[in-house]
Design an enzyme around this catalytic site. Structure first.
Site, PDB file in Angstrom:
ATOM      1  N   PRO A   2     -47.175   2.948  30.908  1.00  0.00           N
ATOM      2  CG  PRO A   2     -47.866   0.850  30.250  1.00  0.00           C
ATOM      3  CD  PRO A   2     -48.345   2.219  30.485  1.00  0.00           C
ATOM      4  CD  GLU A   3     -42.608   6.630  26.980  1.00  0.00           C
ATOM      5  OE1 GLU A   3     -41.641   6.363  26.258  1.00  0.00           O
ATOM      6  OE2 GLU A   3     -43.019   7.780  27.174  1.00  0.00           O
TER       7      GLU A   3
END
Length: 270
Positions: A2-3
């Site tokens: 995840p960003e």
DNA sequence: CTAAGGACCTGTCGGC
DNA sequence: TGCCGACAGGTCCTTA
């Protein structure tokens, strides 16, 4: 995984399934994530009703009257909405079960993620000194210029520092610097204000675009794969070392900055 | 204060 | 096929 865009996609994915719902059970199979999951999490949550599902940087915040459940996905974490009876697999560490019969399940092979508790009225230490959200007006050139002033650190490392601005991870730091035409190695204090203004714009643009792309797979959020469309993006530099620059065709260069893969065009980025 | 590097953990992939 | 090292979307903490 995840960003910020994927965390936001995750937030939007779980929100309609748990908002206003009451917790009926909590299961912690593996408490040793980055930090220990609070041992009294069950007592804290059972009977509590979700009042909102928010995001701060890469943290998902599930708000209850008594406080906020903080969830960070680390490098490899994901959240899915599943029927409560779904059997756990190897890396399924935490389930928050609701009276609807559905649950949110945290899966995280590397266990760099976290599940923490922030009592009502308090601000958790990890959230206390975070920089502004990149997609708000609080993140502007004035803010970035101030953070850069006098710093010899590479501009890429600076924009990845959550105390300067939250949510800019390795992929989007590479992408935003390419779009802004700035060499990622350049000392932060030596980037002109005009170019910092461009960088602010490009960070906002690339994150906004990515969230919109993530949104295209929201309808599949309940699917077992649980992976919102993120890879499908048209990345301009990340993962393209040695391939031609989309602007000038020169082979993209790869170096390490802060032990992270850094890809850029030596012709277009100065 | 800044900057640099290690640390946490598992899975995957390329090379030999 | 098996083993080994390098690397992967994060970020806190220690050390200099």
């Amino acid at each position: 995984m995840p960003e910020l865009p994927e965390v936001e996609t995750t937030r939007r994915g779980i929100e309609p399934h748990i908002d206003q719902q009451r917790v009926s059970d909590v299961r912690v199979r593996q408490p040793m994530l980055r930090w220990a999951v609070p041992s009294n999490l069950t007592e804290l949550l059972v009977g509590e009703q979700v009042r909102a599902v928010r995001r701060r940087g890469k943290y998902v915040l599930v708000n209850f009257e008594a406080g906020d459940l903080l969830i960070h996905l680390g490098m490899s974490g994901s959240l899915r909405v599943l029927p409560q009876e779904t059997l756990p697999a190897k890396h399924d560490h935490v389930d928050i079960v609701f009276e609807t019969g559905m649950m949110i399940r945290l899966t995280d092979p590397r266990r760099f993620g976290a599940v923490l508790w922030q009592p009502s009225g308090e601000v958790h230490k990890l959230l206390a000194s975070l920089g502004p959200e990149p997609l708000t007006d609080a993140f502007d050139v004035e803010h970035l210029a101030k953070a850069c002033k006098g710093r010899s650190q590479a501009i890429k490392l600076l924009i990845m520092n959550a105390h300067v601005v939250v949510g800019v991870g390795n992929i989007y730091a590479n992408e935003a610097l390419f779009r802004a035409g700035i060499d990622p190695r350049r000392a932060a204090g030596k980037v002109s204000k005009q170019r910092l203004a461009r960088l602010v714009e490009e960070i906002k643009a690339v994150l906004d675009y990515a969230i919109k792309r993530g949104g295209t797979t929201l309808r599949d959020f309940l699917a077992s794969d649980g992976k919102p469309g993120y890879f499908a993006q048209e990345l301009l530099v990340y993962g393209r070392a040695g391939e031609p620059c989309k602007s000038c065709s020169k082979a993209l260069k790869e170096i390490r900055l802060g032990q992270r893969s850094t890809v850029f065009c030596t012709h277009c980025q100065r």
